[in-house]
Enzyme design. Sequence first.
Site, PDB file in Angstrom:
ATOM      1  N   ASN A 190      -4.841  -7.816   6.331  1.00 12.55           N
ATOM      2  CA  ASN A 190      -3.198  -7.537   5.778  1.00 12.55           C
ATOM      3  C   ASN A 190      -3.008  -6.247   5.253  1.00 12.55           C
ATOM      4  O   ASN A 190      -2.101  -6.089   4.695  1.00 12.55           O
ATOM      5  CB  ASN A 190      -3.129  -8.633   4.618  1.00 12.55           C
ATOM      6  CG  ASN A 190      -3.300  -9.961   5.148  1.00 12.55           C
ATOM      7  OD1 ASN A 190      -2.947 -10.457   6.240  1.00 12.55           O
ATOM      8  ND2 ASN A 190      -3.720 -10.921   4.130  1.00 12.55           N
ATOM      9  N   ARG A 191      -3.593  -5.311   6.024  1.00  9.49           N
ATOM     10  CA  ARG A 191      -3.595  -3.696   5.700  1.00  9.49           C
ATOM     11  C   ARG A 191      -3.699  -3.474   4.005  1.00  9.49           C
ATOM     12  O   ARG A 191      -3.161  -2.361   3.678  1.00  9.49           O
ATOM     13  CB  ARG A 191      -2.132  -3.325   6.290  1.00  9.49           C
ATOM     14  CG  ARG A 191      -1.787  -3.524   7.797  1.00  9.49           C
ATOM     15  CD  ARG A 191      -2.949  -2.570   8.311  1.00  9.49           C
ATOM     16  NE  ARG A 191      -2.433  -2.489   9.881  1.00  9.49           N
ATOM     17  CZ  ARG A 191      -3.202  -3.312  10.858  1.00  9.49           C
ATOM     18  NH1 ARG A 191      -3.946  -4.061  10.306  1.00  9.49           N
ATOM     19  NH2 ARG A 191      -3.035  -2.878  12.017  1.00  9.49           N
TER      20      ARG A 191
END
Length: 212
Positions: A190-191
């Site tokens: 999710n970065r």
Amino acid sequence: MKHLADIRNDYTKGSLNRDDLDLNPFKQFNKWMKEAIDAQCNEPTAVTLATVDEVNMPNCRIVLLKDVCDDGFVFFTNYNSTKGQEMRHKANAALNFFWPELERQVRVRGTIEKVSSHKSDAYFQSRPRESQLGAWASNQSEPLESKAELLSNYSELEQKYQDKKIPRPDHWGGYIVKAYSIEFWQGRSNRMHDRFQYVQKAEKWEINQLAP
């Protein structure tokens, strides 16, 4: 063709916590480099070198790391090449290592200077003979009339140095990027990536965690 904006990967192969870090960034780098080599990453020593020209326009290219010292990162090239001219103009540089197989990168910022002639000589003599001839044959970054010109230079040098030791050209040797900032980046899902930056403060390294 798939839309470029639709290409994305989720990074799930690892994590990086403050407790994982060595207090010395060069020891931490050597640990990650060993893991990249052990993981058989493609070209683990390949690194993007960024410099600026006389009008402060940035420029970058891939070089190969050849040594890690107590204070910096060493590579070798033609002193008269575009990058050599840029480093002569402004002695600042940045490096970026990326190991996609491990979802990791290391970013380095520092000053740059030539290594000793002794170190350049020693590395040059360790290279394959063909690479030694190539260092003489190529006026790196200069325009060529044709590839035949380069091959002709190489052939003439083969004959000149047949059965002889090939000396290191005066225009070829090593540089060291003396780091004052080194950042370790581990891709996360999710970065929400893990980023830790070492910054040199006097004779010590301060470690800061950065937002992804």
